[in-house]
Motif scaffolding. Structure first.
Motif: not given
Length: 158
Positions: A46-62
């Motif tokens: 069977e196929y399994e779905n694994e979800v991972s959660y992350f915080d992405v930080e950006t700085f300045g003009k980006l």
């Protein structure tokens, strides 16, 4: 010599981004994303779905560009590095959190609602594609124009 710390991740934005400025007025944008990984279980097939959660930080003009173009549900490709923040809780317990520090971000194309007619959808798609191309170009330019040491100094103040 620095060790290698490079990451490429693609996912979807889970909530509206958190945009703020540092006490020195430096823009910071935190974008929460979910990354899906599908795999086949060896035992059951069977196929399994694994979800991972992350915080992405950006700085300045980006960060300013990301605050403008990041909406919940939108796809995002991120090239960056991992950073571990460590602190002690008021109870004295050591705690840490790993975040992704973005160096380059690419916004994925947004999908139009099914109930729009084809003319509206085509016009909206063309406008959206132009806007996204501009956002991606601006994000790449902002990432290239900012000095890494300046960003590191600003991060170190937190």
């Amino acid at each position: 010599m620095n060790n290698i710390n490079c990451l490429v991740v693609e996912g979807n934005i889970t909530r509206e981004p958190n945009f703020r400025t540092s006490p020195n007025g430096f823009p910071i944008c935190k974008i929460p994303i979910a990354v899906n990984h599908y795999y086949k279980k060896a035992a059951s097939g069977e196929y399994e779905n694994e979800v991972s959660y992350f915080d992405v930080e950006t700085f300045g003009k980006l960060a300013e560009i990301c605050a403008k173009f990041s909406q919940k549900g939108r796809g995002l490709s991120v090239v960056g590095r991992l950073k571990q923040n460590r602190w002690k809780t008021p109870e004295g317990k050591n705690t840490s959190r790993v975040t992704i520090i973005a160096e380059k971000i690419e916004f994925k194309q947004r999908f139009n609602k099914a109930n729009e007619d084809e003319a509206d959808a085509s016009a909206a798609e063309n406008e959206s594609a132009a806007e996204e191309a501009t956002a991606t170009a601006l994000a790449a330019a902002a990432a290239q124009s900012e000095g890494g040491s300046e960003i590191e100094e600003e991060i170190a103040q937190f």
